[in-house]
Design an enzyme around this catalytic site. Structure first.
Site, PDB file in Angstrom:
ATOM      1  N   ASN A  73       0.928  -1.534   0.062  1.00  0.00           N
ATOM      2  CA  ASN A  73      -0.040   0.224   0.156  1.00  0.00           C
ATOM      3  C   ASN A  73       1.317   1.362  -0.112  1.00  0.00           C
ATOM      4  O   ASN A  73       1.587   1.500   0.534  1.00  0.00           O
ATOM      5  CB  ASN A  73      -0.877   0.115   1.016  1.00  0.00           C
ATOM      6  N   VAL A  74       0.957   2.229  -0.518  1.00  0.00           N
ATOM      7  CA  VAL A  74       1.046   3.503  -1.334  1.00  0.00           C
ATOM      8  C   VAL A  74       1.850   3.523   0.274  1.00  0.00           C
ATOM      9  O   VAL A  74       2.782   4.708   0.840  1.00  0.00           O
ATOM     10  CB  VAL A  74       0.097   4.987  -1.728  1.00  0.00           C
ATOM     11  N   LYS A  75       0.482   3.498   1.476  1.00  0.00           N
ATOM     12  CA  LYS A  75       0.734   4.261   3.067  1.00  0.00           C
ATOM     13  C   LYS A  75       2.724   3.562   3.566  1.00  0.00           C
ATOM     14  O   LYS A  75       2.947   4.402   4.357  1.00  0.00           O
ATOM     15  CB  LYS A  75      -0.458   4.173   3.708  1.00  0.00           C
ATOM     16  N   GLY A  76       2.513   2.743   3.070  1.00  0.00           N
ATOM     17  CA  GLY A  76       3.521   1.469   3.446  1.00  0.00           C
ATOM     18  C   GLY A  76       3.890   1.852   4.460  1.00  0.00           C
ATOM     19  O   GLY A  76       2.386   1.868   5.893  1.00  0.00           O
ATOM     20  N   ILE A  77       4.664   1.867   5.629  1.00  0.00           N
ATOM     21  CA  ILE A  77       5.168   1.498   7.283  1.00  0.00           C
ATOM     22  C   ILE A  77       6.509   2.589   7.607  1.00  0.00           C
ATOM     23  O   ILE A  77       6.952   2.919   7.139  1.00  0.00           O
ATOM     24  CB  ILE A  77       5.451  -0.199   7.610  1.00  0.00           C
TER      25      ILE A  77
END
Length: 252
Positions: free
Chosen positions: A126-130
């Site tokens: 996901n673009v939000k990542g971590i």
């Protein structure tokens, strides 16, 4: 890694003190604590003490035991899976894909079997990542297809074929009865049966309970353990699919 003999550290350097936790099918009482201490002794903790005990349902108790071990660790004998590819920025990944592959690099991701834990695969894709790092959807030269949770292996193979995937990323968190190992072997066998070697996507699995050295045994190209970042995965994909095999992938 440099060699050397070390011992665990608890209160003072080299005192050999360790803390372990486990659950026993016993009531939370003195007899249960005695059972925990007996197990600790058989594990090599001497002396040992129960520092925490809590009932975990009827007839089950969770214990934390603190004690001394005499075992030594030889650092020269430690074997780990070292990163054997350069860590690239998103800009560098995009530039390599655009220049060398000349099309989008296609990644299909999923949690297979009955595994419904998508936190890991979402953190990578996901673009939000971590932890402030963007996931693979952020890379403009990558096309990401996230199939989500509880994907049957045949459906994953069909999706990879339909999307003309360059790489398949699978996350496995559920490990009861070695489900993550069985699912991974089933997946790798299915891809070998469904596609010839030169058309098969790169198979990558990840999860907190995998041994990163088992890739060959499980029939996959790479295993990523806990703490893996999207940048590491993207860098590996470029290394494996483009840097090491430029001619084969350009003709795909």
């Amino acid at each position: 890694m440099s060699g050397g003999i070390i011992r665990p550290y608890g209160d003072t350097t080299g005192d050999g003190m360790v803390q372990v936790s486990f659950t026993l099918p016993v009531p939370c009482d003195k007899r249960g604590e005695g059972a925990a201490l007996q197990l600790a002794a058989k594990m090599g903790l001497d002396p040992a003490m129960v520092v925490h005990a809590k009932q975990m349902g009827e007839g089950f108790t969770f214990f934390v035991v603190y004690g001394r071990v005499n075992h030594l660790v030889d650092l020269s004998q430690v074997v780990v899976a070292e990163r054997d590819f350069p860590l690239l920025s998103a800009k560098e990944v995009n530039a390599l894909v655009k220049r060398r592959l000349r099309r989008k690099l296609v990644v299909v991701g999923a949690c297979i079997g009955t595994d419904a834990h998508t936190v890991g695969i979402d953190a990578i894709l996901n673009v939000k990542g971590i932890a402030g790092e963007k996931g693979l959807e952020y890379y403009r030269e990558l096309r990401v297809v996230n199939l989500g949770a509880q994907v049957a292996v045949p459906d994953l193979v069909e999706a990879a074929r339909a999307e003309k995937a360059d790489a398949v990323l699978v996350s496995q968190v559920v490990t009861q009865r070695d489900a993550h190992l069985h699912n991974t072997r089933e997946m790798s066998a299915a891809f070998r049966e469904a596609m010839p070697a030169d058309r098969r996507p790169l198979l990558v699995v990840g999860g907190p309970r995998f041994d990163e050295r088992m890739a060959g045994e499980l029939g996959v190209d790479r295993i990523f353990g806990r703490g893996t970042t999207p940048a590491e995965v993207a860098s590996y994909l470029v290394h494996a699919l483009i840097t090491n095999r430029p001619q084969a992938r350009r003709a795909a």
